[in-house]
Design a protein around this motif. Structure first.
Motif, PDB file in Angstrom:
ATOM      1  N   PRO A 145       1.023  -1.469   0.045  1.00 44.76           N
ATOM      2  CA  PRO A 145       0.294   0.203   0.073  1.00 44.76           C
ATOM      3  C   PRO A 145       0.788   1.250   0.410  1.00 44.76           C
ATOM      4  CG  PRO A 145      -0.882  -1.646   1.331  1.00 44.76           C
ATOM      5  CD  PRO A 145       0.167  -2.189   1.004  1.00 44.76           C
ATOM      6  N   ALA A 146       2.051   1.259   0.553  1.00 41.24           N
ATOM      7  CA  ALA A 146       3.026   2.252   0.833  1.00 41.24           C
ATOM      8  C   ALA A 146       2.988   2.932  -0.701  1.00 41.24           C
ATOM      9  CB  ALA A 146       4.458   1.885   1.212  1.00 41.24           C
ATOM     10  N   TYR A 147       3.348   1.702  -1.776  1.00 38.77           N
ATOM     11  CA  TYR A 147       4.143   1.485  -3.046  1.00 38.77           C
ATOM     12  C   TYR A 147       3.186   2.501  -3.885  1.00 38.77           C
ATOM     13  CZ  TYR A 147       8.785  -0.627  -1.494  1.00 38.77           C
ATOM     14  OH  TYR A 147       9.523  -0.411  -0.809  1.00 38.77           O
ATOM     15  N   VAL A 148       2.102   2.104  -3.839  1.00 42.29           N
ATOM     16  CA  VAL A 148       0.828   2.342  -4.050  1.00 42.29           C
ATOM     17  C   VAL A 148       0.325   4.232  -3.846  1.00 42.29           C
ATOM     18  CG1 VAL A 148      -2.446   2.569  -4.938  1.00 42.29           C
ATOM     19  CG2 VAL A 148      -0.084  -0.004  -5.069  1.00 42.29           C
ATOM     20  N   LEU A 149       0.869   4.253  -2.457  1.00 41.70           N
ATOM     21  CA  LEU A 149       0.463   6.163  -2.280  1.00 41.70           C
ATOM     22  C   LEU A 149       1.387   6.154  -3.105  1.00 41.70           C
ATOM     23  CD1 LEU A 149      -0.538   8.319  -0.722  1.00 41.70           C
ATOM     24  CD2 LEU A 149       0.699   7.056   1.196  1.00 41.70           C
ATOM     25  N   LEU A 150       2.701   5.757  -3.062  1.00 45.67           N
ATOM     26  CA  LEU A 150       4.265   6.967  -3.758  1.00 45.67           C
ATOM     27  C   LEU A 150       3.549   6.837  -4.974  1.00 45.67           C
ATOM     28  CD1 LEU A 150       6.326   6.416  -1.057  1.00 45.67           C
ATOM     29  CD2 LEU A 150       5.491   8.470  -1.033  1.00 45.67           C
ATOM     30  N   ALA A 151       2.645   6.099  -5.802  1.00 50.87           N
ATOM     31  CA  ALA A 151       2.575   6.025  -6.924  1.00 50.87           C
ATOM     32  C   ALA A 151       1.371   6.459  -7.639  1.00 50.87           C
ATOM     33  CB  ALA A 151       3.062   4.320  -7.515  1.00 50.87           C
ATOM     34  N   SER A 152       0.518   6.994  -7.193  1.00 50.37           N
ATOM     35  CA  SER A 152      -0.688   7.729  -7.597  1.00 50.37           C
ATOM     36  C   SER A 152      -1.285   8.287  -7.354  1.00 50.37           C
ATOM     37  CB  SER A 152      -1.916   6.262  -6.605  1.00 50.37           C
ATOM     38  OG  SER A 152      -1.613   6.583  -5.245  1.00 50.37           O
ATOM     39  N   ARG A 153      -1.984   9.541  -7.322  1.00 58.37           N
ATOM     40  CA  ARG A 153      -2.805  10.746  -7.349  1.00 58.37           C
ATOM     41  C   ARG A 153      -3.028  10.853  -5.635  1.00 58.37           C
ATOM     42  NH1 ARG A 153      -5.712   8.998 -11.564  1.00 58.37           N
ATOM     43  NH2 ARG A 153      -7.268   8.222 -10.476  1.00 58.37           N
ATOM     44  N   GLU A 154      -3.038   9.798  -4.963  1.00 57.24           N
ATOM     45  CA  GLU A 154      -3.419   9.890  -3.655  1.00 57.24           C
ATOM     46  C   GLU A 154      -2.153  10.597  -3.177  1.00 57.24           C
ATOM     47  OE1 GLU A 154      -6.547   8.967  -2.416  1.00 57.24           O
ATOM     48  OE2 GLU A 154      -7.039   9.375  -3.931  1.00 57.24           O
ATOM     49  N   GLY A 155      -1.265  10.397  -3.294  1.00 63.92           N
ATOM     50  CA  GLY A 155       0.407  10.867  -2.946  1.00 63.92           C
ATOM     51  C   GLY A 155       0.964  12.161  -3.736  1.00 63.92           C
ATOM     52  N   SER A 156      -0.057  13.013  -4.636  1.00 66.89           N
ATOM     53  CA  SER A 156       0.324  13.858  -5.078  1.00 66.89           C
ATOM     54  C   SER A 156       1.050  15.062  -4.565  1.00 66.89           C
ATOM     55  CB  SER A 156      -0.852  14.941  -5.868  1.00 66.89           C
ATOM     56  OG  SER A 156      -1.476  15.336  -4.858  1.00 66.89           O
ATOM     57  N   PHE A 157       0.973  14.804  -3.393  1.00 67.69           N
ATOM     58  CA  PHE A 157       1.660  16.087  -2.570  1.00 67.69           C
ATOM     59  C   PHE A 157       3.204  15.702  -1.718  1.00 67.69           C
ATOM     60  CE2 PHE A 157       2.370  20.645  -0.290  1.00 67.69           C
ATOM     61  CZ  PHE A 157       2.669  21.118  -0.787  1.00 67.69           C
ATOM     62  N   MET A 158       3.131  14.716  -1.877  1.00 62.96           N
ATOM     63  CA  MET A 158       4.181  13.674  -1.521  1.00 62.96           C
ATOM     64  C   MET A 158       5.781  13.683  -2.325  1.00 62.96           C
ATOM     65  SD  MET A 158       2.990  10.926   0.402  1.00 62.96           S
ATOM     66  CE  MET A 158       4.000  10.339   2.084  1.00 62.96           C
ATOM     67  N   SER A 159       6.993  14.526  -2.191  1.00 65.79           N
ATOM     68  CA  SER A 159       7.967  14.152  -3.440  1.00 65.79           C
ATOM     69  C   SER A 159       8.995  14.369  -2.386  1.00 65.79           C
ATOM     70  CB  SER A 159       8.136  15.237  -4.108  1.00 65.79           C
ATOM     71  OG  SER A 159       9.317  14.402  -5.256  1.00 65.79           O
ATOM     72  N   GLY A 160      10.412  13.623  -2.152  1.00 63.63           N
ATOM     73  CA  GLY A 160      11.452  13.905  -1.610  1.00 63.63           C
ATOM     74  C   GLY A 160      10.750  12.849  -0.024  1.00 63.63           C
ATOM     75  N   ALA A 161      10.376  11.810  -0.365  1.00 63.25           N
ATOM     76  CA  ALA A 161       9.340  11.805   1.308  1.00 63.25           C
ATOM     77  C   ALA A 161       9.917   9.771   1.514  1.00 63.25           C
ATOM     78  CB  ALA A 161       8.859  11.816   1.453  1.00 63.25           C
ATOM     79  N   LEU A 162      10.651   9.752   2.587  1.00 59.47           N
ATOM     80  CA  LEU A 162      10.492   8.730   3.111  1.00 59.47           C
ATOM     81  C   LEU A 162      10.000   7.740   4.191  1.00 59.47           C
ATOM     82  CD1 LEU A 162      14.410   7.301   4.775  1.00 59.47           C
ATOM     83  CD2 LEU A 162      12.125   6.656   5.539  1.00 59.47           C
ATOM     84  N   VAL A 163       9.119   6.588   3.773  1.00 52.47           N
ATOM     85  CA  VAL A 163       7.377   6.388   4.235  1.00 52.47           C
ATOM     86  C   VAL A 163       8.330   4.958   4.854  1.00 52.47           C
ATOM     87  CG1 VAL A 163       5.736   5.129   4.318  1.00 52.47           C
ATOM     88  CG2 VAL A 163       6.558   7.333   2.797  1.00 52.47           C
ATOM     89  N   PRO A 164       8.359   5.246   6.213  1.00 57.09           N
ATOM     90  CA  PRO A 164       8.701   3.724   6.814  1.00 57.09           C
ATOM     91  C   PRO A 164       7.646   2.886   7.625  1.00 57.09           C
ATOM     92  CG  PRO A 164       9.565   6.600   8.263  1.00 57.09           C
ATOM     93  CD  PRO A 164       8.410   6.572   7.260  1.00 57.09           C
ATOM     94  N   VAL A 165       8.075   1.679   7.256  1.00 54.63           N
ATOM     95  CA  VAL A 165       6.862   0.440   7.250  1.00 54.63           C
ATOM     96  C   VAL A 165       7.616  -0.389   8.086  1.00 54.63           C
ATOM     97  CG1 VAL A 165       5.351  -0.708   6.117  1.00 54.63           C
ATOM     98  CG2 VAL A 165       6.278   1.450   5.211  1.00 54.63           C
ATOM     99  N   THR A 166       8.208  -0.447   9.203  1.00 50.18           N
ATOM    100  CA  THR A 166       8.684  -0.915  10.041  1.00 50.18           C
ATOM    101  C   THR A 166       8.700  -1.499  11.318  1.00 50.18           C
ATOM    102  OG1 THR A 166       9.507   1.021  11.850  1.00 50.18           O
ATOM    103  CG2 THR A 166      11.004   1.188   9.597  1.00 50.18           C
ATOM    104  N   GLY A 167       6.999  -1.501  10.980  1.00 50.74           N
ATOM    105  CA  GLY A 167       6.396  -2.104  12.683  1.00 50.74           C
ATOM    106  C   GLY A 167       6.823  -1.527  14.007  1.00 50.74           C
ATOM    107  N   GLY A 168       7.173   0.204  14.158  1.00 46.16           N
ATOM    108  CA  GLY A 168       7.637   0.313  14.820  1.00 46.16           C
ATOM    109  C   GLY A 168       8.704   1.776  15.786  1.00 46.16           C
ATOM    110  N   MET A 169       9.958   0.020  14.451  1.00 45.68           N
ATOM    111  CA  MET A 169      10.708   0.284  14.709  1.00 45.68           C
ATOM    112  C   MET A 169      11.137   1.972  14.640  1.00 45.68           C
ATOM    113  SD  MET A 169      12.871  -3.493  13.290  1.00 45.68           S
ATOM    114  CE  MET A 169      14.869  -2.585  13.357  1.00 45.68           C
ATOM    115  N   PRO A 170      12.237   2.601  15.387  1.00 47.49           N
ATOM    116  CA  PRO A 170      12.360   4.052  14.842  1.00 47.49           C
ATOM    117  C   PRO A 170      13.249   4.705  13.729  1.00 47.49           C
ATOM    118  CG  PRO A 170      12.545   3.655  17.122  1.00 47.49           C
ATOM    119  CD  PRO A 170      12.312   2.413  16.539  1.00 47.49           C
ATOM    120  N   MET A 171      13.021   5.054  12.695  1.00 48.98           N
ATOM    121  CA  MET A 171      13.984   6.371  11.819  1.00 48.98           C
ATOM    122  C   MET A 171      14.292   7.344  12.909  1.00 48.98           C
ATOM    123  SD  MET A 171      13.211   4.839   8.254  1.00 48.98           S
ATOM    124  CE  MET A 171      14.622   5.038   7.856  1.00 48.98           C
ATOM    125  N   LEU A 172      15.736   7.677  13.359  1.00 46.87           N
ATOM    126  CA  LEU A 172      16.299   8.530  14.202  1.00 46.87           C
ATOM    127  C   LEU A 172      16.435   9.707  13.131  1.00 46.87           C
ATOM    128  CD1 LEU A 172      17.464   7.666  17.437  1.00 46.87           C
ATOM    129  CD2 LEU A 172      14.850   8.013  17.034  1.00 46.87           C
TER     130      LEU A 172
END
Length: 292
Positions: A265-292
């Protein structure tokens, strides 16, 4: 499927003794990974678009290929020759969704192969809207002396150089609204001591994503990346010991490894119009592991 994220996929302990030779096959994993074959429901978010996905034969790449097809896209997938069995399975799922699937075996560490992937996708489908740079090589180390020059160069060629070459070949053919989605990793920030080079390549991908997003924004092309945590894919039994496989994902706050279907779903969001104002983003899908 349960709504409880702790129970949405298998939990450790897993069978430990399931090591594989590179590059790894889905059919040899126990339990078998979930790529959304029976669960992903499309919403028409990518109708009649064309996506090129590297590493699309298995793991996250297969899950993305299935999701994109169910969202209405035709898909070309890149993979190594020895992964043909997995690639054929992915193709069957794409075609079951009513979309076309182009199989493109070869090694993306070769710059010419990267150009060929784009050329063959354009020849087959007449357009290219989405580039998913997902394929990756992973090497592990105990100490500094463990990795050879070939290990280091091969990792950067597969994980970073290929990403650049593919973008270079694809962008001239992409129109405003096109999207590039890269796969980085939680290791880009966590950088475990036994994954020095893999983590370095994933950090480079995160930086490259930001730079490309700034470069391509004036053309209306968005560039983002997804950072998976531990995910139940064939890359895991290649580099992990039986003891590590048994407990894969136990270190996450949710207490388990992710399934490839949970990344799609994250890859769909970033490829589709649903993510039209997202660019340069890093989207963590980590099971809650923090990315500091």
């Amino acid at each position: 499927m349960t709504d409880d994220p702790r129970e949405a996929g298998p939990r450790p302990p897993f069978p430990g003794d399931q090591q594989q030779e590179r590059p790894g096959l889905t059919s040899k994993m126990t339990p078998r990974p979930d790529h959304g074959e029976e669960s992903y429901v499309g919403k028409g978010l990518l109708t009649d678009q064309v996506a090129l996905i590297t590493g699309g034969d298995s793991g996250i790449g297969r899950a993305v290929a299935i999701a994109y097809a169910r969202e209405g896209a035709d898909v070309a997938i890149s993979y190594l020759d020895v992964e043909q069995e997995d690639a054929e399975d992915t193709k069957a799922w794409v075609e079951k969704a009513g979309r076309r699937c182009l199989l493109l075996p070869g090694d993306i560490r070769d710059e010419a192969q990267c150009r060929t992937l784009v050329e063959r996708t354009l020849a087959a489908f007449g357009r290219l809207d989405i580039l998913v740079n997902n394929a990756a090589a992973q090497v592990v180390n105990e100490g500094l002396e463990d990795l050879t020059a070939a290990d280091i160069e091969g990792s950067f060629r597969a994980n970073v150089f290929a990403m650049y070459y593919l973008a270079q070949a694809a962008v001239p053919h992409m129109k405003p609204g096109g999207a590039i989605v890269n796969s980085t990793s939680v290791q880009a920030k966590v950088a475990g001591p036994n994954m020095l080079i893999y983590a370095a390549t994933k950090g480079a991908i995160a930086s490259l994503t930001i730079g490309l997003s700034n470069l391509l924004a004036p053309q209306g092309i968005r560039v983002n990346c997804v950072a998976p945590g531990p995910v139940w894919t064939p890359i895991q039994p290649i580099v992990k010991s039986p003891e590590q496989m048994e407990e894969l994902g136990s270190q996450t706050p949710l207490g388990r490894a992710g399934q490839p279907a949970e990344l799609a779903p994250a890859y769909v969001l970033l490829a589709s119009r649903e993510g039209s104002f997202m660019s340069g983003a890093l989207v963590p899908v980590t099971g809650g592991m923090p990315m500091l």
